[in-house]
Structure formats: structure tokens, C-alpha cells
Design an enzyme around this catalytic site. Sequence first.
Site, PDB file in Angstrom:
ATOM      1  N   ASP A   1       0.687  -1.271  -0.082  1.00  0.00           N
ATOM      2  CA  ASP A   1       0.171   0.128   0.136  1.00  0.00           C
ATOM      3  C   ASP A   1       1.008   1.131   0.010  1.00  0.00           C
ATOM      4  O   ASP A   1       1.673   1.575   0.845  1.00  0.00           O
ATOM      5  CB  ASP A   1      -0.859  -0.040   1.245  1.00  0.00           C
ATOM      6  CG  ASP A   1      -1.755   1.084   1.302  1.00  0.00           C
ATOM      7  OD1 ASP A   1      -1.637   2.140   0.403  1.00  0.00           O
ATOM      8  OD2 ASP A   1      -2.728   1.108   2.265  1.00  0.00           O
TER       9      ASP A   1
ATOM     10  N   TYR B   1      -6.259  15.542 -10.224  1.00  0.00           N
ATOM     11  CA  TYR B   1      -5.511  15.200 -11.264  1.00  0.00           C
ATOM     12  C   TYR B   1      -4.611  15.925 -12.080  1.00  0.00           C
ATOM     13  O   TYR B   1      -3.515  15.434 -11.965  1.00  0.00           O
ATOM     14  CB  TYR B   1      -6.571  14.481 -12.311  1.00  0.00           C
ATOM     15  CG  TYR B   1      -6.137  13.871 -13.551  1.00  0.00           C
ATOM     16  CD1 TYR B   1      -5.886  12.576 -13.720  1.00  0.00           C
ATOM     17  CD2 TYR B   1      -5.588  14.555 -14.712  1.00  0.00           C
ATOM     18  CE1 TYR B   1      -5.499  11.702 -14.486  1.00  0.00           C
ATOM     19  CE2 TYR B   1      -5.151  13.913 -15.890  1.00  0.00           C
ATOM     20  CZ  TYR B   1      -5.036  12.448 -15.563  1.00  0.00           C
ATOM     21  OH  TYR B   1      -4.366  11.721 -16.937  1.00  0.00           O
TER      22      TYR B   1
ATOM     23  N   LYS C   1      -0.386  15.456 -11.987  1.00  0.00           N
ATOM     24  CA  LYS C   1       0.308  15.150 -13.248  1.00  0.00           C
ATOM     25  C   LYS C   1       1.567  16.070 -13.237  1.00  0.00           C
ATOM     26  O   LYS C   1       2.688  16.027 -13.595  1.00  0.00           O
ATOM     27  CB  LYS C   1      -0.531  15.365 -14.490  1.00  0.00           C
ATOM     28  CG  LYS C   1      -1.517  14.192 -14.443  1.00  0.00           C
ATOM     29  CD  LYS C   1      -0.893  12.725 -14.603  1.00  0.00           C
ATOM     30  CE  LYS C   1      -1.783  11.633 -14.562  1.00  0.00           C
ATOM     31  NZ  LYS C   1      -1.148  10.335 -14.568  1.00  0.00           N
TER      32      LYS C   1
ATOM     33  N   THR D   1      -7.054   0.519 -21.324  1.00  0.00           N
ATOM     34  CA  THR D   1      -7.069  -0.532 -20.208  1.00  0.00           C
ATOM     35  C   THR D   1      -8.528  -0.996 -19.980  1.00  0.00           C
ATOM     36  O   THR D   1      -9.410  -0.164 -20.515  1.00  0.00           O
ATOM     37  CB  THR D   1      -6.475   0.301 -19.269  1.00  0.00           C
ATOM     38  OG1 THR D   1      -7.245   1.432 -18.779  1.00  0.00           O
ATOM     39  CG2 THR D   1      -5.025   0.653 -19.209  1.00  0.00           C
TER      40      THR D   1
END
Length: 288
Positions: free
Chosen positions: A70, A165, A169, A202
Site C-alpha cells: 500500500d 488530477y 500530473k 485499459t
Amino acid sequence: MTDQAPIALVTGASRGAGRGIAIALGRRGCTVYVTGRSQQAGDHALPGTIFDTARAVTEAGGKGVAVACDHSDDEQVAGLYSRILTDEGRIDLLVNNAAAIHDELTQAGEFWEKPLKLASLIDVGLRSGYVASWHAARAMAERGHGLIVFTSASGAAHYSLGPAYGAHKIGMDKMAFDMATDFRHAGVSVAAVSVWMGALLTDRLKAVIASDPIRFGHIEGHCETPEFTGDVIWHLYNDPDLADLSGRTLVGAGIARKYGLTDGGRVPPTAEELHGVEPLVFHSAVIR
């Protein structure tokens, strides 16, 4: 970079990009440690476990080693590196790919209308990349050899899926830049780069497209396979001019053309070709 088969660590490799990258490195004979939390079917809504990926790496020609980890737990990460260095004596390549991606990330709405848990992407994604790199850098700097890679995307330079997000990035791009600056200052032959991946076909993205074909259906035509980024990383690792690339944010589909790579015969479009977007160029000023 060396004649030895590389020892690699790919974080967040139960499925998706991490799984594809690990398999691609396995095809090159690498020993690949794959981490994640999924250990058995049902641990996640999507298929895939660390043991599935490790087996696929071995079947591809490398040696896959699954380690449950984790990446929000610093002690587990420290234990992971202790095991790698005890078993192998070194680490040559780290791919920071672990990220806390929740389904709500792609749902409609402003950031305050979505669950607060989306902020966990800053923890498992950005902070976890720093922690994994900290451990790797200590081992790599001691040997004067290694490559740290961050899997990023064009959302670093334009709005995409909200501020968590985007922070994730651009943070990875900037960490690669700053880590490379420290490696140069220390005079060690260790490189750090961030690689912009395109949309990856994916299981998660397939589900997203199926959930709203009108909104997301156009993506499928320009997707990359998860293995494509692994091919790019392998060529980066072996590039004699890697030191010149260290610290840069590289567009995977662009740098692949330098190496003559295709994605199953396709030449994937770059972010610039799709959206008119290029990686940000950070200033060379250094304050210590």
C-alpha cells in the site's frame, strides 16, 4: 546502462498502465518487482492482481516478483525496498505509476461536487512517487547508476478531470525536473524523466467509454496499449544520451518516433497533434 539484466520496480502494477509496462520490461529479460494492493480476484472491481502481473512478466521472458504494498504506508514502502536490496543488491529502474484513481474522477461535475476522496490522488500518486523515488535515489546514487520514471499525461499542462488530477500530473513532471537537478549537482549518473502517456486502452478506460459512448467514444481511436509505454521506457533506459534527457518531460508517442517504435504497427498521435499541447519547460534558475 549496464550489461546486467536490469532490476526494475513498477508501482501500481496490478492492472492498467503498470501491468503493461511491467510485461514490456519482462520481454527484455528484466527482473520486475510489481506492487499493488490487489492480491486476489475481487479485491478490486476491475480484474487483475499483482500475482497475475508477476506471472505475465515471467511468461514474457523476465522474472516477475509480486509484492503487496500500500503506497500510502511509508513503512510498507521501506519494507519493499529492504526486500529488493536484500534479494538483488541493487535497483536499476523505478517506474512511479501507483495512483489512487476513483470512478468519480470521470463523472460530470465541478471538483466540489465530487467526493473529497479524489484528493487521495495527491497522496497515492504524487506523494507516493516522492517516497518511492527517495528510497530508489539513495540506492542508485550510491552505485552511480539508475533511472527514475514518472508516468504522467498532458493533463499536466491543460485542464483534465479536475484539480487533483492536474496537480498529480504537473507535480510528477516537476519532481522529475528537480530530482534530475539534484542528481547533476551530486555528480551521479542517475536520471529522472516524466513520460506523458496517451489515453491507454485499459479495462478501466474501456469501462469509461462504455459508460458514456457519446462523451468518451472518440477516445478509442487514438488510444495506446499499456505495453507501449514500457517499450518507450526500455529504450530510454538504454539510450546513450539519457543524461541529456534527464529532467525533461517526454511525450511517449513523440520520443517513440526517435527510437523507431510503433504500437503494434500503429504510430500513436502526440498530445500536440491531438490537442496542441506540449510539456511545460521549467526555468533553469537554481536556488539552494
